[in-house]
Design a protein around this motif. Structure first.
Motif, PDB file in Angstrom:
ATOM      1  N   THR A 178      10.836  14.431   1.006  1.00 38.41           N
ATOM      2  CA  THR A 178      11.531  14.020  -0.224  1.00 38.41           C
ATOM      3  C   THR A 178      11.555  15.041  -1.208  1.00 38.41           C
ATOM      4  O   THR A 178      12.601  15.346  -1.699  1.00 38.41           O
ATOM      5  CB  THR A 178      10.782  12.889  -0.577  1.00 38.41           C
ATOM      6  OG1 THR A 178      10.569  11.978   0.447  1.00 38.41           O
ATOM      7  CG2 THR A 178      11.755  11.907  -1.403  1.00 38.41           C
ATOM      8  N   CYS A 233       6.507  14.059   9.161  1.00 41.24           N
ATOM      9  CA  CYS A 233       7.407  13.481   8.214  1.00 41.24           C
ATOM     10  C   CYS A 233       8.734  13.911   8.305  1.00 41.24           C
ATOM     11  O   CYS A 233       9.107  15.073   8.467  1.00 41.24           O
ATOM     12  CB  CYS A 233       6.803  13.852   6.827  1.00 41.24           C
ATOM     13  SG  CYS A 233       7.966  13.386   5.414  1.00 41.24           S
ATOM     14  N   ASP A 286       6.831   9.232   9.224  1.00 44.20           N
ATOM     15  CA  ASP A 286       6.982   8.799   7.854  1.00 44.20           C
ATOM     16  C   ASP A 286       8.303   8.897   7.579  1.00 44.20           C
ATOM     17  O   ASP A 286       8.702  10.070   7.558  1.00 44.20           O
ATOM     18  CB  ASP A 286       5.945   9.585   7.002  1.00 44.20           C
ATOM     19  CG  ASP A 286       6.107   9.169   5.226  1.00 44.20           C
ATOM     20  OD1 ASP A 286       6.969   8.345   5.483  1.00 44.20           O
ATOM     21  OD2 ASP A 286       5.416  10.036   4.563  1.00 44.20           O
ATOM     22  N   GLN A 304      10.849   1.617  -1.329  1.00 41.13           N
ATOM     23  CA  GLN A 304      11.398   2.104  -2.631  1.00 41.13           C
ATOM     24  C   GLN A 304      12.492   2.906  -2.466  1.00 41.13           C
ATOM     25  O   GLN A 304      13.442   3.309  -3.685  1.00 41.13           O
ATOM     26  CB  GLN A 304      10.322   2.205  -3.770  1.00 41.13           C
ATOM     27  CG  GLN A 304       9.608   3.361  -3.524  1.00 41.13           C
ATOM     28  CD  GLN A 304       8.343   3.286  -2.639  1.00 41.13           C
ATOM     29  OE1 GLN A 304       8.247   2.785  -1.914  1.00 41.13           O
ATOM     30  NE2 GLN A 304       7.343   4.269  -2.935  1.00 41.13           N
ATOM     31  N   GLY A 360       0.878  -1.193   0.209  1.00 42.28           N
ATOM     32  CA  GLY A 360      -0.111   0.013   0.033  1.00 42.28           C
ATOM     33  C   GLY A 360       0.867   1.295  -0.026  1.00 42.28           C
ATOM     34  O   GLY A 360       0.498   2.370  -0.069  1.00 42.28           O
ATOM     35  N   GLY A 395       3.700   4.484   0.980  1.00 39.86           N
ATOM     36  CA  GLY A 395       3.495   5.511   2.057  1.00 39.86           C
ATOM     37  C   GLY A 395       2.038   6.123   2.016  1.00 39.86           C
ATOM     38  O   GLY A 395       1.310   6.490   3.049  1.00 39.86           O
ATOM     39  N   LEU A 396       1.500   6.386   1.010  1.00 35.44           N
ATOM     40  CA  LEU A 396       0.346   6.918   0.727  1.00 35.44           C
ATOM     41  C   LEU A 396      -0.949   6.058   1.273  1.00 35.44           C
ATOM     42  O   LEU A 396      -1.745   6.383   1.748  1.00 35.44           O
ATOM     43  CB  LEU A 396      -0.035   7.269  -0.754  1.00 35.44           C
ATOM     44  CG  LEU A 396       0.659   8.204  -1.286  1.00 35.44           C
ATOM     45  CD1 LEU A 396       0.207   8.755  -2.706  1.00 35.44           C
ATOM     46  CD2 LEU A 396       0.899   9.440  -0.415  1.00 35.44           C
ATOM     47  N   ASN A 452      11.586  13.338   6.820  1.00 36.84           N
ATOM     48  CA  ASN A 452      12.457  13.797   5.704  1.00 36.84           C
ATOM     49  C   ASN A 452      11.385  13.981   4.363  1.00 36.84           C
ATOM     50  O   ASN A 452      10.919  13.127   3.796  1.00 36.84           O
ATOM     51  CB  ASN A 452      13.325  12.639   5.186  1.00 36.84           C
ATOM     52  CG  ASN A 452      14.271  13.375   4.102  1.00 36.84           C
ATOM     53  OD1 ASN A 452      14.923  14.470   4.278  1.00 36.84           O
ATOM     54  ND2 ASN A 452      14.377  12.621   2.869  1.00 36.84           N
ATOM     55  N   TRP A 473       4.845  15.707   1.553  1.00 39.94           N
ATOM     56  CA  TRP A 473       4.159  14.615   1.980  1.00 39.94           C
ATOM     57  C   TRP A 473       3.371  14.671   3.244  1.00 39.94           C
ATOM     58  O   TRP A 473       2.291  14.266   3.272  1.00 39.94           O
ATOM     59  CB  TRP A 473       5.530  13.437   2.108  1.00 39.94           C
ATOM     60  CG  TRP A 473       5.934  13.225   0.905  1.00 39.94           C
ATOM     61  CD1 TRP A 473       7.213  13.229   0.502  1.00 39.94           C
ATOM     62  CD2 TRP A 473       5.352  12.322  -0.036  1.00 39.94           C
ATOM     63  NE1 TRP A 473       7.270  13.024  -0.879  1.00 39.94           N
ATOM     64  CE2 TRP A 473       6.318  12.072  -1.020  1.00 39.94           C
ATOM     65  CE3 TRP A 473       4.204  11.717  -0.033  1.00 39.94           C
ATOM     66  CZ2 TRP A 473       5.823  11.483  -2.395  1.00 39.94           C
ATOM     67  CZ3 TRP A 473       3.742  11.076  -1.424  1.00 39.94           C
ATOM     68  CH2 TRP A 473       4.467  10.792  -2.512  1.00 39.94           C
ATOM     69  N   SER A 499       9.780   7.079   5.176  1.00 41.85           N
ATOM     70  CA  SER A 499      10.169   6.634   3.859  1.00 41.85           C
ATOM     71  C   SER A 499      11.286   6.886   3.095  1.00 41.85           C
ATOM     72  O   SER A 499      11.906   6.086   2.520  1.00 41.85           O
ATOM     73  CB  SER A 499       8.852   7.192   2.716  1.00 41.85           C
ATOM     74  OG  SER A 499       7.594   6.623   3.161  1.00 41.85           O
TER      75      SER A 499
HETATM   76  C1  LIG Z   1       7.771   8.484  -1.603  1.00 43.81           C
HETATM   77  C2  LIG Z   1       7.109   8.859  -0.287  1.00 43.81           C
HETATM   78  C3  LIG Z   1       5.925   8.414   0.240  1.00 43.81           C
HETATM   79  C4  LIG Z   1       5.045   7.676  -1.188  1.00 43.81           C
HETATM   80  O1  LIG Z   1       4.712   6.577  -1.027  1.00 43.81           O
HETATM   81  P1  LIG Z   1       4.109   5.660  -1.913  1.00 43.81           P
HETATM   82  O2  LIG Z   1       5.080   4.389  -1.873  1.00 43.81           O
HETATM   83  O3  LIG Z   1       4.400   6.160  -3.350  1.00 43.81           O
HETATM   84  O4  LIG Z   1       2.818   5.285  -1.628  1.00 43.81           O
HETATM   85  C5  LIG Z   1       5.375   8.977   1.219  1.00 43.81           C
HETATM   86  N1  LIG Z   1       5.956   9.845   2.074  1.00 43.81           N
HETATM   87  C6  LIG Z   1       7.213  10.190   1.691  1.00 43.81           C
HETATM   88  C7  LIG Z   1       8.181  10.738   2.691  1.00 43.81           C
HETATM   89  C8  LIG Z   1       7.735   9.683   0.572  1.00 43.81           C
HETATM   90  O5  LIG Z   1       9.201  10.097   0.138  1.00 43.81           O
END
Ligand SMILES: *Cc1c(COP(=O)(O)O)cnc(C)c1O
Length: 355
Positions: free
Chosen positions: A138, A134, A162, A185, A61, A63-64, A136, A88, A164
């Motif tokens: 991005t 959040c 978050d 990712q 699913g 980060g979103l 970092n 984000w 990510s």
């Molecule tokens: C890339 C990113 C997301 C997005 O995540 P998805 O896997 O595309 O849903 C969420 N939060 C941060 C901080 C990100 O860099």
């Protein structure tokens, strides 16, 4: 992805450890995948120094997805506080509003997301179910250098981060965290795997409408195999965890080694940008991201030529996000110092060629 990891995955693609199967052909309930899963989980726990009272969940699913899954699991339908610091966290707040009373308690929108609001100024809600940050941003290139200490602010709500886009690039102070989530990712593996690290006591409070496959307690009770987990993503991330654990810089290993390497990479790039009148970074120096470095050419009419020359030099994906413009260098864990040196070398050359 580290090149070594990609080469190992290629070598094992058709036959994993003499099993006669590739990982994509295995049952997630078989003993081969069970071994891959157990090692990945143990290695991630070691890598991030996750305490025993936190569960590690391998989900889907992204980060979103977590922007909805977190409030469905943690908000109890009441108030959740959001610190909005960039693209984000704006999205996280907007999505959470569908599930709870999501409030913005601090924002840097007036500063165009270029500096972090001091935690002492956050208007935290007494009794809030959690506080979302959040760590970092991005797209904007802004990063918390230390996690906020909510307890010191007189707030006993769990902190949700978050992480990510900087997971495993620096250590996490778990004493300050209730839940951390991130898509794999950017720094850990291929798209399709989402990492959730959640403190025990936060399990078991999901809203009735929460899908069973996204209920953290259900996922935790079933070792992330309530439904089929993203097996390929877990395998690839597992190879990356193993690679990360083997990295060294002097006496430092694992994430501590990555942190040193990432600091050196970021210092090189920001140092060059700050020393030049041709390029600029607009983020407050105290909260610049080590992972994502947005920068602008003083004369933006050179943007296309800059990008074309970069592509020719093998320097890819430097165009900034459309919401910010300019350029952005994402220098994640797998980017070696040599990659940043090559970028700085190109930037210096380009500047000279325009003089
Ligand atoms: C890339 C990113 C997301 C997005 O995540 P998805 O896997 O595309 O849903 C969420 N939060 C941060 C901080 C990100 O860099």
């Amino acid at each position: 992805m580290p090149e070594e990891v990609l080469r190992q995955a290629a070598a094992e693609m058709l036959d994993w450890h003499g099993s006669g199967m590739g990982v994509m052909e295995m049952s997630h309930r078989g003993k081969e995948f069970g071994a891959i899963y157990a090692k990945a989980e143990a290695d991630l726990r070691a890598l991030l120094d996750v305490p025993a009272n936190f569960r590690i969940l391998f989900m889907q699913g992204g980060g979103l997805g977590e922007n909805a899954i977190v409030p469905m699991n943690l908000s109890r339908g009441s108030v959740a506080d959001f610190v909005v610091t960039g693209s984000w966290s704006v999205k996280s707040h907007k999505e959470a509003k569908r599930y709870c009373d999501a409030r913005v308690v601090a924002s840097n929108a007036d500063d165009q997301h270029t500096r972090l609001p001091d935690p002492a100024t956050w208007k935290l809600t007494p009794g809030a179910a959690y506080v979302h940050v959040c760590t970092n941003e991005t797209i904007n290139g802004i990063e918390f250098q230390t996690l906020p200490d909510l307890a010191a602010l007189g707030c006993d709500a769990p902190l949700v981060i978050d992480f990510s886009s900087h997971v495993a690039s620096r250590s996490v102070d778990w004493r300050r965290v209730g839940l951390a989530f991130g898509g794999a990712q950017k720094n850990l593996g291929p798209a399709g795997l989402t990492i959730v690290v959640v403190r025990d006591d936060l399990l078991g409070h999901a809203l009735d409408i929460c899908p069973s496959a996204f209920n953290y307690k259900t996922v935790a009770d079933n070792q992330s195999m309530y439904n089929t987990p993203p097996t390929w993503g877990i395998y690839m991330a597992g190879l990356t965890f193993d690679w990360l654990l083997r990295q060294t810089e002097g006496a430092a290993t694992g994430v501590a080694a990555m942190e040193q390497r990432n600091t050196a990479k970021a210092e090189l790039l920001y140092g060059f940008i700050d020393g030049s009148d041709f390029y600029a970074n607009r983020i407050d120096a105290a909260c610049r991201s080590r992972m994502n470095v947005p920068f602008f050419l003083a004369d933006e009419s050179h943007n296309e030529a800059f990008l074309a020359g970069a592509r020719e030099a093998g320097l890819l994906q430097l165009k900034g996000h459309k919401s910010v413009g300019g350029m952005r260098a994402s220098i994640y864990n797998a980017m070696p110092l040599e990659g940043v040196q090559a970028l700085v070398g190109y930037m210096r050359e380009f500047e000279r060629s325009q003089a």
